[in-house]
Motif scaffolding. Structure first.
Motif, PDB file in Angstrom:
ATOM      1  N   TRP A   5       0.826  -1.212   0.000  1.00 46.17           N
ATOM      2  CA  TRP A   5       0.000   0.000   0.000  1.00 46.17           C
ATOM      3  C   TRP A   5       0.854   1.253   0.000  1.00 46.17           C
ATOM      4  O   TRP A   5       0.546   2.240  -0.674  1.00 46.17           O
ATOM      5  N   TRP A   6       1.928   1.244   0.723  1.00 45.42           N
ATOM      6  CA  TRP A   6       2.827   2.406   0.832  1.00 45.42           C
ATOM      7  C   TRP A   6       3.325   2.832  -0.547  1.00 45.42           C
ATOM      8  O   TRP A   6       3.374   4.023  -0.861  1.00 45.42           O
ATOM      9  N   THR A  46      -5.709  -5.877  -0.267  1.00 49.31           N
ATOM     10  CA  THR A  46      -6.447  -5.994   0.994  1.00 49.31           C
ATOM     11  C   THR A  46      -6.838  -4.623   1.532  1.00 49.31           C
ATOM     12  O   THR A  46      -7.992  -4.389   1.894  1.00 49.31           O
ATOM     13  N   VAL A  47      -5.881  -3.704   1.598  1.00 44.09           N
ATOM     14  CA  VAL A  47      -6.181  -2.373   2.143  1.00 44.09           C
ATOM     15  C   VAL A  47      -7.196  -1.660   1.271  1.00 44.09           C
ATOM     16  O   VAL A  47      -8.184  -1.094   1.758  1.00 44.09           O
ATOM     17  N   LEU A 102      -1.681  10.083   7.778  1.00 42.79           N
ATOM     18  CA  LEU A 102      -3.123   9.928   7.665  1.00 42.79           C
ATOM     19  C   LEU A 102      -3.522   8.800   6.726  1.00 42.79           C
ATOM     20  O   LEU A 102      -4.372   7.966   7.062  1.00 42.79           O
ATOM     21  N   LEU A 103      -2.907   8.724   5.564  1.00 38.54           N
ATOM     22  CA  LEU A 103      -3.360   7.806   4.519  1.00 38.54           C
ATOM     23  C   LEU A 103      -2.520   6.547   4.417  1.00 38.54           C
ATOM     24  O   LEU A 103      -2.923   5.589   3.760  1.00 38.54           O
ATOM     25  N   THR A 142      -3.608   1.594   8.091  1.00 35.29           N
ATOM     26  CA  THR A 142      -3.122   0.215   8.118  1.00 35.29           C
ATOM     27  C   THR A 142      -2.647  -0.188   9.502  1.00 35.29           C
ATOM     28  O   THR A 142      -3.249  -1.050  10.140  1.00 35.29           O
ATOM     29  N   ARG A 143      -1.600   0.438  10.001  1.00 36.56           N
ATOM     30  CA  ARG A 143      -1.043   0.032  11.287  1.00 36.56           C
ATOM     31  C   ARG A 143      -2.052   0.195  12.412  1.00 36.56           C
ATOM     32  O   ARG A 143      -2.239  -0.690  13.236  1.00 36.56           O
ATOM     33  N   ASN A 144      -2.732   1.324  12.436  1.00 33.48           N
ATOM     34  CA  ASN A 144      -3.634   1.600  13.548  1.00 33.48           C
ATOM     35  C   ASN A 144      -4.914   0.782  13.488  1.00 33.48           C
ATOM     36  O   ASN A 144      -5.527   0.492  14.514  1.00 33.48           O
ATOM     37  N   LEU A 145      -5.328   0.373  12.282  1.00 34.35           N
ATOM     38  CA  LEU A 145      -6.600  -0.325  12.151  1.00 34.35           C
ATOM     39  C   LEU A 145      -6.450  -1.836  12.105  1.00 34.35           C
ATOM     40  O   LEU A 145      -7.257  -2.561  12.675  1.00 34.35           O
TER      41      LEU A 145
END
Length: 596
Positions: free
Chosen positions: A212-213, A249-250, A228-229, A234-237
């Motif tokens: 995703w990055w 997936t993301v 934010l994006l 990703t990490r926080n969710l």
């Protein structure tokens, strides 16, 4: 919920469960659907195992569930906080981490509707409550971002969803809720359009292999964009790093199903909004009623039992070697069919060489990765409803998220009936990043003691919430805390977590097995199994169990109704663009909207 149900307690539920479970059962299939005498052993009593047991029992199978712990529910269950609960009160409710039920979940809510609960026409499902907003909290000196989470009251009409319309909606949200430079917001909107209009083949090949990055070009953008994006989504969710998380997936689950279609009210569970939570501690509102109902259907539970090995011979599973957790009392249990519903990190240790040779997809599960995502509950003297939903501490080095739970609980006697009567709120937080230094001790979470993790998590919450001239969290309000005992050895040389979470680095899809195996009486259920939802979630666990049961019914030649499976929403308006992309993909051309 009706007024008469306000204040329903676990004790009241369990007292009445035996008399109401059978009367309120909403079983969609005949109880005699299974071949006479067929017995299924379900290995694991988490969401996947209980879901499989539920579907099988409704179809007339004899089911025995073997569970490692002395309680059921896996990571979803509530846990009593040791040493609390005085003068006849219940212990404070702890948990592995807060549970939330996005509106795009539809398989699990269907199961919840079929779990009776006194006073609820819709069963346990009626215990869900919508969160109406999310707070992206920033460190001191930076403006917080508030996002309303209610779906639009007037959904777009058929034909309204066009690429330009979608781009405008994304830009409007980013303009309202962020401080992104205009060109970065426009670029991100364009990347979302690329994924939305990509054909399945491109998603499962190109985007599954792309982190995703890199997909959103985070390395070229501002810190605000990356926070934010990238990290925030990703990490926080889902406790996976944007630098490695699969774009498929993301993009498919978080950006499309959860956020975009959620805000538009498409592909949702009835009238659900984007975010939902339970109206009581998880076991009281869901797990306890569920297990009581399963017992009423004849399901047998064998607790405190560790699965040692799935035995294979002559082309079939012949039994399962189990023991008590301390290794004593080893024995072999047998059944006609076996559903392996343990988390992958435990399940794969029980698959011997012969079983793996019988189905190569089992060996590929060794490549699946897990990471730590563990909660800390803070019990407070005064209510702290920071926001009517979840808080994402964007600048937290430990990727802390949280929610004030008591505001959603219909149990009006929470202060009087739990602990020592002083707790008026439970601020449930989750630590998702265990490998970055914190702000209090300068050490990673893995390097800290349990007490240091608690203090560090509290400090990061205060850093995010005590700003703009207000003090939301006060040290004097804290009266107790709880952290899942599955995490052990903290502060020592070898910390362990028995309950990690499956993560989704690029390429994970290729190693996820199907629920049906090449062994005719062996099936897989769990959030690591390949499902349409494609994310380690309770919804994925439930969907995988439905797929396992359907495969079992096929193998048995059963005429029982198959489990219904809901897939993620696919807007018909975008299908022509996906067909165009399918041609471009076969020709080796980029997506129409992919400008690099």
């Amino acid at each position: 919920m009706t007024a008469g149900h306000q204040g329903t307690t676990r004790r009241r539920f369990l007292a009445g469960a035996g008399g109401t479970a059978g009367a309120l059962a909403l079983s969609p299939v005949a109880a005699h659907a299974a071949p006479i005498g067929k017995h299924v052993a379900v290995l694991g009593g988490g969401v996947a195992g209980l879901s499989a047991a539920h579907e099988l029992a409704e179809r007339g199978y004899t089911v025995t569930v073997y569970e490692y712990y002395d309680v059921l529910g896996g990571k979803a269950r509530s846990m009593d906080v040791p040493g609390t609960g005085t003068d006849g009160r219940r212990p404070l409710p702890g948990e592995h981490g807060f549970r939330f039920f996005p509106g795009f979940y539809r398989n699990l809510p269907d199961t919840m509707r079929r779990i009776p609960f006194p006073g609820n026409p819709g069963g346990v499902h009626d215990n869900l409550r919508n969160g109406t907003e999310a707070l992206f909290a920033r460190a001191a000196g930076r403006p917080d971002l508030h996002f309303p989470l209610r779906r639009v009251t007037t959904p777009p009409a058929p034909g309204d969803i066009t690429p330009s319309w979608i781009r405008d909606q994304i830009l409007s949200v980013l303009d309202l809720g962020s401080r992104l430079p205009a060109h970065e917001a426009a670029y991100f909107a364009g990347r979302v359009l690329v994924h939305l209009t990509s054909c399945d083949a491109r998603r499962e090949d190109q985007w599954e292999k792309t982190p995703w990055w890199h997909f959103i070009r985070a390395e070229r953008m501002s810190e605000e964009y990356r926070t934010l994006l990238g990290i925030g989504q990703t990490r926080n969710l889902v406790a996976t790093r944007a630098e490695v998380a699969s774009t498929r997936t993301v993009g498919r689950v978080i950006i499309e199903a959860l956020l975009l279609w959620g805000l538009l009210g498409r592909g949702m569970d009835g009238d659900a909004d984007i975010d939902r939570v339970l109206n009581a501690p998880t076991s009281e509102a869901w797990i306890d009623p569920w297990t009581a109902h399963l017992r009423s259907l004849g399901v047998r539970f064998v607790l405190g039992t560790e699965v040692r090995e799935v035995l294979y011979d002559g082309g079939r599973v012949t039994g399962v070697r189990v023991s008590a957790r301390d290794g004593s009392g080893e024995r072999t249990v047998t059944a006609d069919h076996y559903v392996c519903a343990m988390p992958v990190e435990h399940a794969r240790r029980t698959w011997g060489a012969a079983l793996r040779a019988a189905d190569p997809q089992l060996a590929r599960c060794d490549a699946l990765q897990t990471d730590w995502m563990t909660g800390v509950q803070f019990y407070l003297r005064t209510p702290a409803p920071v926001v009517h939903g979840h808080v994402n501490c964007l600048d937290s080095p430990w990727s802390v998220t949280a929610i004030g739970q008591a505001q959603f609980w219909d149990v009006r006697d929470f202060p009087a009936d739990y602990g020592d009567g002083r707790a008026h709120d439970c601020l449930s937080a989750i630590v998702s990043e265990w490998d970055k230094p914190g702000i209090l001790y300068g050490r990673t979470a893995r390097e800290c003691t349990r007490e240091e993790i608690v203090e560090e998590c509290w400090a990061q919450l205060k850093d995010a919430l005590n700003d703009s001239g207000k003090t939301t969290l006060r040290d004097a309000d804290r009266i107790a805390w709880f952290m899942d005992p599955a995490v052990t050895g903290l502060g020592g040389p070898d910390p362990q977590n028995r309950e990690p979470l499956l993560i989704h680095p690029a390429g994970t899809l290729y190693n996820r097995p199907s629920a049906r195996t090449a062994v005719p009486n062996f099936f897989l259920a769990g959030d690591y199994v390949r499902t349409d939802v494609d994310l380690a979630t309770m919804e994925g666990a439930n969907e995988s169990a439905r797929r396992a049961v359907n495969a079992l019914l096929d193998r048995d030649g059963s005429d029982a109704e198959r489990c219904r499976i809901w897939e993620l929403y696919r807007p018909q308006e975008l299908e022509p663009l996906k067909r165009v992309d399918e041609v471009r993909y076969r020709l080796g051309l980029p997506n129409t909207f992919d400008l690099g």
